[in-house]
Design an enzyme around this catalytic site. Structure first.
Site, short mmCIF file in Angstrom:
data_model
loop_
_atom_site.label_atom_id
_atom_site.label_comp_id
_atom_site.label_asym_id
_atom_site.label_seq_id
_atom_site.Cartn_x
_atom_site.Cartn_y
_atom_site.Cartn_z
N HIS A 1 24.26 9.66 98.54
CA HIS A 1 23.77 9.77 99.92
C HIS A 1 24.11 11.10 100.58
O HIS A 1 23.61 11.39 101.66
CB HIS A 1 24.35 8.63 100.77
CG HIS A 1 24.12 7.29 100.13
ND1 HIS A 1 25.10 6.61 99.44
CD2 HIS A 1 23.01 6.54 100.04
CE1 HIS A 1 24.60 5.49 98.97
NE2 HIS A 1 23.34 5.42 99.31
N SER B 1 18.05 1.14 94.19
CA SER B 1 19.42 1.11 93.64
C SER B 1 19.70 -0.17 92.85
O SER B 1 20.85 -0.41 92.47
CB SER B 1 20.44 1.28 94.78
OG SER B 1 20.08 0.49 95.89
N GLU C 1 23.68 8.38 104.54
CA GLU C 1 22.84 9.59 104.41
C GLU C 1 22.69 10.27 105.77
O GLU C 1 22.74 11.51 105.86
CB GLU C 1 21.46 9.21 103.85
CG GLU C 1 20.55 10.42 103.73
CD GLU C 1 19.13 10.08 103.29
OE1 GLU C 1 18.95 9.09 102.55
OE2 GLU C 1 18.21 10.81 103.70
N SER D 1 19.09 0.71 102.25
CA SER D 1 18.06 0.98 103.26
C SER D 1 16.66 0.75 102.68
O SER D 1 15.84 0.03 103.26
CB SER D 1 18.21 2.43 103.74
OG SER D 1 17.15 2.78 104.56
#
Ligand code: SF4
Length: 308
Positions: free
Chosen positions: A74, A266, A126, A223
């Site tokens: 990130h 992910s 991030e 996210s």
């Protein structure tokens, strides 16, 4: 029951690279390898690396002086990079090159005297890293409504950048609100949203046309996985974000003909296959995969690990 798999789904090039950076570092330097924050937002990936000798920490002061340290995919703020130097930590940076590209864009706009509007989610790793990479004022906006409340020094000298894992449609709405209020603002449109996010969102849109409910394999703090679930719901399909097969609830499938399955960038494919096994346990299932974009993106490894 029909089970339809989205394509593409799961791991993106940035996540594969970040995980392999930890694996290569463990091979080359031996455990323990310290990782600041979760290397990627997936509980199973983090647990697996932990059993192999990775130690995940929230802040650098938890790392012994001189110990090998990895920054997560990130990205991190400048302050964190400087602190690592002060503490004498050898660092391998697993920041996704597409996140690093947004950092560069933001720094370039700021160097030209522009205030930055960052479109993103407050508190996301991030976003914190990106804000901390830019030398100058950064305003965070999360919704089109936030745009109305912005107070800027000079409306003629503004630029926007975006988090890489947002909803393409939501971001377009926020950019339209920015352009309407600040006609001189410059920015990359939705090009900061990475290819993997865009492709997975497009695939879930296709999936929604063909199924009754959607399962998104991914962790709650991911996210891009959350965006996939939201898109499924916006398209009128009950959508569930699940870590793995243990979260499946039989009640979701009562009277259902077709289930769509996708995975955030992910989430490993092994978890998707586990979910398919879980669905098979409910009864007869036929599995098929939708046609979708073939991805061939690969990123280079940091120089320290090119030989590992
Ligand atoms: S989702 Fe996109 S920006 Fe994030 S790690 Fe993957 S490729 Fe990089």
């Amino acid at each position: 029951m029909r089970v339809v798999l989205a394509e593409p789904r799961g791991f993106c090039a940035g996540v594969e690279r970040a995980i392999e950076i930890v694996e290569r570092a463990l091979r080359k330097y031996g455990p323990p390898i310290y990782v600041r924050h979760e290397i990627v937002h997936n509980r199973h990936v983090v647990e697996d690396l932990r059993t192999r000798g990775a130690v995940f920490v929230d802040e650098l002061h938890e790392i012994p002086r001189g110990a090998m340290t990895i920054f997560s995919a990130h990205g991190v703020a400048r302050r964190v990079e400087e602190l690592a130097i002060e503490r004498g930590l050898p660092v391998i940076d697993a920041t996704c090159p597409l996140v690093a590209k947004v950092h560069n864009e933001g720094r370039r706009y700021a160097a030209h005297g522009r205030e930055i509007v960052l479109i993103g989610h407050a508190g996301h790793a991030e976003v914190e890293g990106t804000i901390g990479q830019i030398n100058g004022k950064v305003h965070l906006v999360q919704t089109a409504e936030d745009v109305a409340k912005l107070e800027v020094s000079d409306p003629e000298r503004l630029a926007y950048i975006t988090q890489t894992t947002l909803s393409v449609d939501d971001t377009r709405g926020i950019i339209a609100a920015l352009r309407s209020r600040f006609p001189a603002i410059v920015g990359p449109d939705v090009r900061d949203i990475c290819y993997a996010t865009q492709n997975r969102q497009q695939a879930v849109r296709q999936l929604a046309k063909d199924v009754d409910i959607i399962l998104v394999v991914g962790s709650r703090n991911s996210s891009n996985s959350n965006r996939l679930k939201e898109i499924g719901e916006e398209l009128g399909r009950p959508s569930y974000l699940i870590d793995d097969a243990s979260h499946l609830q039989p009640a979701w499938f009562a009277g259902i003909d077709a289930v769509g399955v996708t995975a955030g960038a992910s989430a490993p494919e092994t978890l998707v296959q586990g979910v398919l096994d879980g669905l098979r346990a409910f009864g007869d299932t036929q599995v098929c995969t939708l046609a979708g974009v073939a991805e061939d993106v690969r990123f280079r490894f940091p120089a320290q690990l090119s030989d590992a």
